[in-house]
Design an enzyme around this catalytic site. Structure first.
Site, PDB file in Angstrom:
ATOM      1  N   PRO A  23     124.742  26.192 101.994  1.00  0.00           N
ATOM      2  CA  PRO A  23     125.721  25.933 100.677  1.00  0.00           C
ATOM      3  C   PRO A  23     126.347  24.609 100.397  1.00  0.00           C
ATOM      4  CG  PRO A  23     126.828  27.143 102.422  1.00  0.00           C
ATOM      5  CD  PRO A  23     125.114  26.969 102.819  1.00  0.00           C
ATOM      6  N   ASN A  24     126.171  24.508  99.142  1.00  0.00           N
ATOM      7  CA  ASN A  24     126.885  23.314  98.259  1.00  0.00           C
ATOM      8  C   ASN A  24     126.224  21.770  98.865  1.00  0.00           C
ATOM      9  OD1 ASN A  24     129.141  24.694  97.219  1.00  0.00           O
ATOM     10  ND2 ASN A  24     129.961  25.062  99.663  1.00  0.00           N
ATOM     11  N   ARG A  69     129.027  15.348  95.333  1.00  0.00           N
ATOM     12  CA  ARG A  69     130.002  15.972  96.006  1.00  0.00           C
ATOM     13  C   ARG A  69     130.726  14.799  96.794  1.00  0.00           C
ATOM     14  NH1 ARG A  69     128.623  19.881 101.207  1.00  0.00           N
ATOM     15  NH2 ARG A  69     130.690  20.766 101.455  1.00  0.00           N
ATOM     16  N   TYR A 121     130.109  12.252 102.160  1.00  0.00           N
ATOM     17  CA  TYR A 121     128.611  12.524 102.038  1.00  0.00           C
ATOM     18  C   TYR A 121     127.761  11.436 101.850  1.00  0.00           C
ATOM     19  CZ  TYR A 121     130.539  17.132 103.169  1.00  0.00           C
ATOM     20  OH  TYR A 121     131.152  18.223 103.717  1.00  0.00           O
ATOM     21  N   ASN A 124     120.859  22.214 108.280  1.00  0.00           N
ATOM     22  CA  ASN A 124     122.431  21.883 107.941  1.00  0.00           C
ATOM     23  C   ASN A 124     122.886  22.978 107.240  1.00  0.00           C
ATOM     24  OD1 ASN A 124     124.790  21.117 106.916  1.00  0.00           O
ATOM     25  ND2 ASN A 124     124.076  19.188 106.255  1.00  0.00           N
ATOM     26  N   ALA A 134     129.052  24.991 105.271  1.00  0.00           N
ATOM     27  CA  ALA A 134     130.261  25.562 105.986  1.00  0.00           C
ATOM     28  C   ALA A 134     129.922  26.830 106.543  1.00  0.00           C
ATOM     29  CB  ALA A 134     131.291  25.941 104.450  1.00  0.00           C
ATOM     30  N   HIS A 159     130.672  27.162 110.383  1.00  0.00           N
ATOM     31  CA  HIS A 159     131.863  27.313 110.986  1.00  0.00           C
ATOM     32  C   HIS A 159     132.401  29.056 110.770  1.00  0.00           C
ATOM     33  CE1 HIS A 159     131.835  23.045 110.531  1.00  0.00           C
ATOM     34  NE2 HIS A 159     132.063  23.198 109.572  1.00  0.00           N
ATOM     35  N   ASP A 205     122.930  34.645 114.990  1.00  0.00           N
ATOM     36  CA  ASP A 205     122.198  35.869 115.527  1.00  0.00           C
ATOM     37  C   ASP A 205     120.595  35.873 115.057  1.00  0.00           C
ATOM     38  OD1 ASP A 205     124.264  36.700 116.917  1.00  0.00           O
ATOM     39  OD2 ASP A 205     124.771  38.663 115.686  1.00  0.00           O
ATOM     40  N   GLU A 252     120.247  21.233 114.468  1.00  0.00           N
ATOM     41  CA  GLU A 252     121.515  21.448 113.562  1.00  0.00           C
ATOM     42  C   GLU A 252     121.742  20.051 113.507  1.00  0.00           C
ATOM     43  OE1 GLU A 252     124.838  23.300 115.683  1.00  0.00           O
ATOM     44  OE2 GLU A 252     126.356  22.831 113.750  1.00  0.00           O
ATOM     45  N   HIS A 307     124.563  17.821 110.909  1.00  0.00           N
ATOM     46  CA  HIS A 307     125.637  17.511 109.631  1.00  0.00           C
ATOM     47  C   HIS A 307     125.688  16.307 109.371  1.00  0.00           C
ATOM     48  CE1 HIS A 307     126.986  21.613 110.401  1.00  0.00           C
ATOM     49  NE2 HIS A 307     126.772  21.222 111.634  1.00  0.00           N
ATOM     50  N   ILE A 308     125.898  15.924 108.068  1.00  0.00           N
ATOM     51  CA  ILE A 308     125.904  14.602 107.673  1.00  0.00           C
ATOM     52  C   ILE A 308     127.310  13.662 108.029  1.00  0.00           C
ATOM     53  CG2 ILE A 308     126.056  13.189 105.496  1.00  0.00           C
ATOM     54  CD1 ILE A 308     124.408  15.586 104.221  1.00  0.00           C
ATOM     55  N   SER A 309     128.118  14.467 107.759  1.00  0.00           N
ATOM     56  CA  SER A 309     129.616  13.832 108.428  1.00  0.00           C
ATOM     57  C   SER A 309     129.739  14.209 109.859  1.00  0.00           C
ATOM     58  CB  SER A 309     130.655  14.671 107.540  1.00  0.00           C
ATOM     59  OG  SER A 309     130.848  15.972 107.901  1.00  0.00           O
ATOM     60  N   ARG A 325     136.999  15.319 111.272  1.00  0.00           N
ATOM     61  CA  ARG A 325     137.541  16.199 110.301  1.00  0.00           C
ATOM     62  C   ARG A 325     138.503  17.338 110.439  1.00  0.00           C
ATOM     63  NH1 ARG A 325     132.964  17.033 106.323  1.00  0.00           N
ATOM     64  NH2 ARG A 325     134.480  17.242 104.478  1.00  0.00           N
ATOM     65  N   ARG A 337     136.420  22.506 111.153  1.00  0.00           N
ATOM     66  CA  ARG A 337     135.100  22.324 111.016  1.00  0.00           C
ATOM     67  C   ARG A 337     134.873  21.932 112.403  1.00  0.00           C
ATOM     68  NH1 ARG A 337     133.873  21.466 105.638  1.00  0.00           N
ATOM     69  NH2 ARG A 337     135.630  20.575 104.408  1.00  0.00           N
TER      70      ARG A 337
HETATM   71  C1  DQA Z   1     128.293  19.600 106.482  1.00  0.00           C
HETATM   72  C2  DQA Z   1     129.836  19.737 107.467  1.00  0.00           C
HETATM   73  C3  DQA Z   1     130.502  20.951 106.947  1.00  0.00           C
HETATM   74  O1  DQA Z   1     131.551  21.193 107.447  1.00  0.00           O
HETATM   75  C4  DQA Z   1     130.467  21.107 105.542  1.00  0.00           C
HETATM   76  O2  DQA Z   1     131.097  22.499 105.155  1.00  0.00           O
HETATM   77  C5  DQA Z   1     129.254  20.992 104.812  1.00  0.00           C
HETATM   78  C6  DQA Z   1     128.558  19.790 104.981  1.00  0.00           C
HETATM   79  C7  DQA Z   1     127.775  18.430 106.919  1.00  0.00           C
HETATM   80  O3  DQA Z   1     126.564  17.808 106.601  1.00  0.00           O
HETATM   81  O4  DQA Z   1     128.552  17.224 107.132  1.00  0.00           O
HETATM   82  O5  DQA Z   1     128.827  21.904 103.731  1.00  0.00           O
HETATM   83  O6  DQA Z   1     127.558  20.336 107.226  1.00  0.00           O
END
Ligand code: DQA
Length: 156
Positions: free
Chosen positions: A13-14, A21, A26, A82, A85, A88, A95, A106, A108-110, A115, A119
């Site tokens: 998502p997002n 964003r 990011y 990735n 959210a 978390h 599962d 897995e 994560h960009i950040s 943070r 997270r």
């Molecule tokens: C994220 C980190 C997550 O906490 C956040 O909700 C995202 C992006 C990252 O790529 O850093 O949507 O997965």
């Protein structure tokens, strides 16, 4: 059996809003740029990236199940994921990965650990084969590299 050369690159998502964003967190790279980067990184390593994004948990779960079946059939090396959210919050994604036996890297960009506290916990990490955190969008390349190396090492 020949080495599977396909990988799934899954964004949650997002992540369709990348570029727009919170650029301070990011960066300014769009999702289309990230997907092009992933396809190029996979191709350089003799593989092919199938890139998908969804804002819907159930859709992500269905794709993980599908990818798990392809993995078990020797047609897919695994997935770079990735989960956004849902990282978390989602026991269901945990599962799905465990249940389908899909190797997941897995990413994560950040640096989620630098943070907000909410997270810091990931439901996905215990089900993942490896984790890349905080290297910006280059993390997708690192995750692709790690996943392919792991698969090829396992196959000898
Ligand atoms: C994220 C980190 C997550 O906490 C956040 O909700 C995202 C992006 C990252 O790529 O850093 O949507 O997965």
């Amino acid at each position: 059996m020949s080495s599977p050369t396909k990988i799934l690159v899954l964004n949650g998502p997002n992540l369709n809003l990348l570029g727009l964003r919170e650029p301070a967190v990011y960066g300014s790279t769009t999702l289309a740029d990230v997907e092009a980067l992933c396809r190029a990184a996979a191709a350089e390593r003799g593989a092919e990236a199938d890139c998908r994004q969804s804002n819907h948990e159930g859709q992500l779960i269905d794709w993980i199940h599908e990818a798990g079946a392809a993995f078990r059939a020797g047609q897919l090396a695994g997935a770079v994921f990735n989960p956004g959210a849902y990282t978390h919050t989602s026991v269901a994604l945990h599962d799905a990965i465990k249940g389908s036996m899909l190797p997941v890297a897995e990413i994560h960009i950040s640096n989620v650990h630098a943070r907000e506290e909410f997270r810091h916990h990931s439901y996905v990490s215990p089900a993942a084969v490896g984790i890349v955190v905080g290297f910006g969008v280059d993390g997708y390349v690192l995750a692709i590299d790690g996943l392919l190396r792991r698969t090829r090492a396992a196959q000898g």
